[in-house]
Scaffold this active site. Structure first.
Site, PDB file in Angstrom:
ATOM      1  N   GLY A 481      53.304   2.100  65.669  1.00  0.00           N
ATOM      2  CA  GLY A 481      52.133   2.412  66.492  1.00  0.00           C
ATOM      3  C   GLY A 481      52.800   2.928  67.959  1.00  0.00           C
ATOM      4  O   GLY A 481      54.055   2.731  68.246  1.00  0.00           O
ATOM      5  N   GLY A 483      51.919   2.836  72.168  1.00  0.00           N
ATOM      6  CA  GLY A 483      51.014   2.059  73.108  1.00  0.00           C
ATOM      7  C   GLY A 483      51.275   2.708  74.399  1.00  0.00           C
ATOM      8  O   GLY A 483      51.803   3.758  74.575  1.00  0.00           O
ATOM      9  N   THR A 487      56.790   3.486  72.369  1.00  0.00           N
ATOM     10  CA  THR A 487      56.433   3.534  70.918  1.00  0.00           C
ATOM     11  C   THR A 487      56.977   2.118  70.276  1.00  0.00           C
ATOM     12  O   THR A 487      58.147   1.611  70.771  1.00  0.00           O
ATOM     13  CB  THR A 487      57.145   4.647  70.250  1.00  0.00           C
ATOM     14  N   VAL A 488      56.545   1.601  69.131  1.00  0.00           N
ATOM     15  CA  VAL A 488      56.854   0.516  68.758  1.00  0.00           C
ATOM     16  C   VAL A 488      57.339   0.539  67.172  1.00  0.00           C
ATOM     17  O   VAL A 488      56.791   1.165  66.449  1.00  0.00           O
ATOM     18  CB  VAL A 488      55.480  -0.573  68.619  1.00  0.00           C
ATOM     19  N   LYS A 502      59.766  -2.354  70.964  1.00  0.00           N
ATOM     20  CA  LYS A 502      59.256  -1.343  71.725  1.00  0.00           C
ATOM     21  C   LYS A 502      60.177  -0.839  72.807  1.00  0.00           C
ATOM     22  O   LYS A 502      60.908  -1.322  73.201  1.00  0.00           O
ATOM     23  CB  LYS A 502      58.206  -2.218  72.575  1.00  0.00           C
ATOM     24  N   ASP A 598      45.776  -3.310  80.967  1.00  0.00           N
ATOM     25  CA  ASP A 598      45.479  -2.414  79.789  1.00  0.00           C
ATOM     26  C   ASP A 598      44.979  -3.117  78.315  1.00  0.00           C
ATOM     27  O   ASP A 598      45.379  -3.156  77.463  1.00  0.00           O
ATOM     28  CB  ASP A 598      46.770  -1.608  79.343  1.00  0.00           C
TER      29      ASP A 598
END
Length: 770
Positions: A481, A483, A487-488, A502, A598
């Protein structure tokens, strides 16, 4: 005939059995002797006062709740109904503490009525004096509070104006709270204020008998026939409604006039600054230029160490950020200008009459110059104002460390250094032994030194090289995904541990600073926080290695209808509680408060058992200061979760996380994005539409349609979650509960009042990042 006379005589005797004859006396030393009402609910008696050795004379409900009092006396004092008809409170010396002033006005007896009203009557049963007409600090049901009466407690008083407004005043002059009629332009000829038995407060016209209900009502109004409610002005200057169940001694607060106690004028005395320590308001002095008047009671305020007249040519301005000196009307001693920060304080510095200034950073640019009077301060990260005080130089900053604690701190520092030295020695010994015995072992050959079992057991973040992470992710091939920070990717370490890697974007801190911040993040350990396993800081590469969450992020289960996956209510409620406890840990239980910045479903991950684990916490500290604002608003400021203070460019505090959590909480219940607009919501934002339905009592339409028929749905839990979510997303940060309070709300530990309509001020132009 004689039988009738006898019956009439007995009837008169029975009717007067609760009458208090002239010459009666109550002694402070004899607490078993009281005057009672016919229903025995009320009594006139003495109870121990706050000061040791003194006793409060009072009308009591259920022998515990004081509803009226003429004052306190020593142990030899007494309350006397004199034969002259005067009710008098005297000390052991015979000195009068209080007198009803009803002497020689034909008083023949006194009666404590079933309403709690103590009445002195003449022989024609005419009321000469009553406690209801002379209230002290409490109003009870059926008691009529009229213009000219007042409740008093210390420097504070409560009044009803001729226009029908309710006012709280400090020093009988400054109005710091006012409640007007909810029907404008209504002329009342003789207004009266009454607290009804059901907990609703009304203002009505005593002549025309027109009742006008105000917005004052206890949060349990209409509930229970055995509940006694009373309104009390307390010594902290706040007006509250309390409820007491019959036979109980527990007083439950059900309404409060000033929700933010620090907004009560003069709460911390002259030059006192009010701020919150958790849930509780505390008082402190502005800086080391001031000393407390009474170190044992900080509410008495502070005074300058050196008075201004003693240093006329050596003056300076003490700046107090996020602090506002309260300026309520009619404080005529404050002049108003429209100035900038420097000009506001500079004008005060050169003006011999000015001793303090306040710059309102609310967009108005108004500068208050205080020329005389009382300084009452309020400090909070959510307060945008800057205040300044004129002091004698040198201008000293505030220090929370007392001199009496310095010796303790020195001892603690010596012990800490000794412990650190021992730990380093042991670590060096272990390192030498490992190099000598295990370095070339096949068992450890496939792992670098920082992958040993010893370091895993220490739970400290491990340091990886960029090549190691590149290899374990197969060249960053499998993306999990994207974030707000990067990116992860999915990876597998050489010891077969599955991890999430990450790659951080925009992180340009030096290696030492990066490792320091990572160590802080790595030291946070909570059941509902994603564990940081390690990191990489090599060249310009900055990566973080987390434990892998098998079920991914919460948004996949709430909004991805095509996946076919569904979270039942039991899982949803557990996720809401777990997320709240994780944020509570970050805000209040870490050594330093960590503001996540967040909170959103994408950052709430689920393990194989659907336990919630919050990710990306603490990463805001890794952003460079020159790019932080850009990232917060454009990349990480996700539409639908952004607190109003972000857009207004106001100070960001833990309250911003609470707003975001409230939005997530509503989405967990509804399964819909808060900013979603559709025909179902009358083309309004879902969060706005949901509040309208909640206000109408239609909780069921807010619940996710896919949960209809789910046997695990608990209606009470649904109501608590929806109600708590609207408290969390209140427009003003100070109106939002702390995360600790939110957890109690969700678990049903505390009662919740109906939240106000939250005003959504978040700009729709904020870039969405999902």
């Amino acid at each position: 005939m004689s039988i009738a006379l006898t019956f009439l005589f007995l009837l008169l005797v029975f009717a007067s059995s609760h009458s208090i004859p002239l010459g009666s006396t109550l002694h402070a030393s004899d607490r078993h002797h009281s005057w009672h009402s016919p229903n025995s609910a009320f009594s006139v008696s003495f109870i121990p006062a706050a000061t040791p050795g003194s006793f409060l004379s009072a009308i009591l409900f259920s022998n515990t709740v004081s509803i009226w009092s003429p004052g306190t006396v020593d142990s030899g004092g007494s309350l006397r109904l004199l034969r002259s008809g005067s009710l008098r409170l005297v000390n052991s010396s015979g000195a009068t503490v209080w007198d009803s002033g009803s002497g020689n006005q034909g008083v023949t007896s006194a009666t404590l009525e079933d309403s709690g009203n103590l009445v002195l009557r003449s022989h024609r049963n005419k009321t000469v004096w009553s406690s209801f007409a002379h209230p002290s600090s409490v109003i009870v049901p059926t008691q009529r509070f009229t213009v000219g009466m007042s409740l008093r407690s210390g420097s504070y008083s409560f009044h009803l104006t001729e226009e029908g407004s309710l006012n709280l005043k400090w020093n009988n002059s400054i109005v710091y709270w006012s409640q007007e009629l909810n029907i404008p332009n209504l002329n009342l000829s003789s207004p009266s204020f009454v607290l009804e038995r059901n907990g609703v407060a009304s203002i009505f016209d005593s002549v025309l008998l027109n009742g006008v209900v105000t917005s004052i009502r206890s949060n349990d109004y209409g509930e229970g026939n055995d509940v006694f409610r009373f309104l009390k002005l307390e010594e902290d200057g706040n007006l509250r409604i309390y409820s007491v169940s019959t036979g109980s001694e527990i007083q439950t607060q059900t309404w409060v006039a000033v929700a933010d106690q620090c907004q009560v004028f003069g709460f911390c005395g002259n030059f006192g600054i009010c701020r919150y320590d958790g849930f509780f308001p505390i008082c402190e002095c502005p800086s080391e230029n001031f000393v407390p008047i009474d170190v044992n009671d900080m509410r008495k305020g502070c005074k300058r160490k050196v008075e201004l007249e003693d240093c006329p040519s050596n003056l300076g301005m003490l700046d107090l950020n996020n602090t506002r000196f309260l300026t309520y009307p009619p404080e005529v001693s404050a002049q108003r200008f429209t100035l900038g920060t420097e000009a506001c304080r500079a004008i005060c510095l050169v003006d011999s009459l000015c001793f303090a200034s306040v710059l309102m950073a609310d967009g108005s640019g108004i500068c208050f110059q205080k020329l005389s009077g009382f300084v009452s301060g309020y400090k909070s990260p959510s307060v945008p104002s800057t205040s300044s005080l004129k002091v004698c130089k040198p201008v000293l900053p505030y220090s929370t460390v007392k001199k009496s604690d310095e010796r303790w701190l020195i001892h603690a520092l010596i012990i800490a250094l000794a412990v650190i030295a021992v730990v380093f020695c042991l670590a060096a010994i272990v390192g030498v032994l490992w190099c000598c015995c295990c370095r070339d072992s096949l068992k450890f050959g496939a792992l670098s030194s920082h992958h040993t079992l010893l370091e895993y057991a220490s739970s400290a973040p491990l340091r990886f090289s960029y090549k190691e992470l590149q290899r374990c992710t197969k060249g960053f091939k499998e993306k999990l995904g994207v974030g707000g920070f990067g990116t992860v990717y999915k990876g597998v370490l050489v010891n077969r541990t599955v991890v999430a890697v990450k790659r951080l974007e925009g992180i340009e801190q030096g290696e030492k600073q990066f490792r320091t911040e990572v160590a802080t993040i790595g030291s946070t350990h909570h059941l509902n926080l994603v564990r940081l396993i390690g990191f990489c800081s090599q060249g310009r590469h900055r990566l973080l290695v987390y434990e892998f969450m098998k079920n991914g992020s919460l948004d996949n289960f709430l909004f991805d209808t095509e996946s076919g996956t569904l979270l039942n209510w039991e899982y949803r409620f557990s996720i809401a509680i777990g997320t709240a406890k994780a944020i509570l840990y970050l805000h209040e239980e870490c050594s330093n408060c960590i503001v996540h910045c967040d909170i959103k479903p994408e950052n709430i991950l689920l393990d194989e058992n659907f336990n919630a684990k919050v990710s990306d916490f603490g990463l805001a500290k890794l952003m460079p200061s020159d790019k932080r604002n850009w990232n917060m608003s454009c990349v990480r400021g996700t539409r639908g979760y952004l607190a109003p203070e972000w857009v207004a460019n106001l100070p960001i505090t833990s309250n911003s996380d609470i707003y975001s959590y409230g939005m997530v909480l509503l989405e967990i219940v509804s399964g819909r994005r808060n900013f979603e607009v559709s025909e179902d919501t009358n083309y309004k934002k879902f969060s706005d539409w949901a509040y309208e339905e909640f206000d109408k009592g239609n909780i069921e339409v807010v619940l996710d349609k896919s949960l209809h028929g789910d046997e695990t749905v608990d209606t009470e839990q649904v109501t608590r979650m929806v109600q708590a979510s609207f408290w969390c997303i209140q427009k003003h940060p100070s109106h939002r509960p702390s995360m600790g309070k939110v957890v109690q709300m969700l678990e049903g530990i505390v009662e919740m009042t109906k939240p106000l309509a939250p005003t959504a001020l978040v700009s729709e132009s904020v870039t969405e990042n999902r």
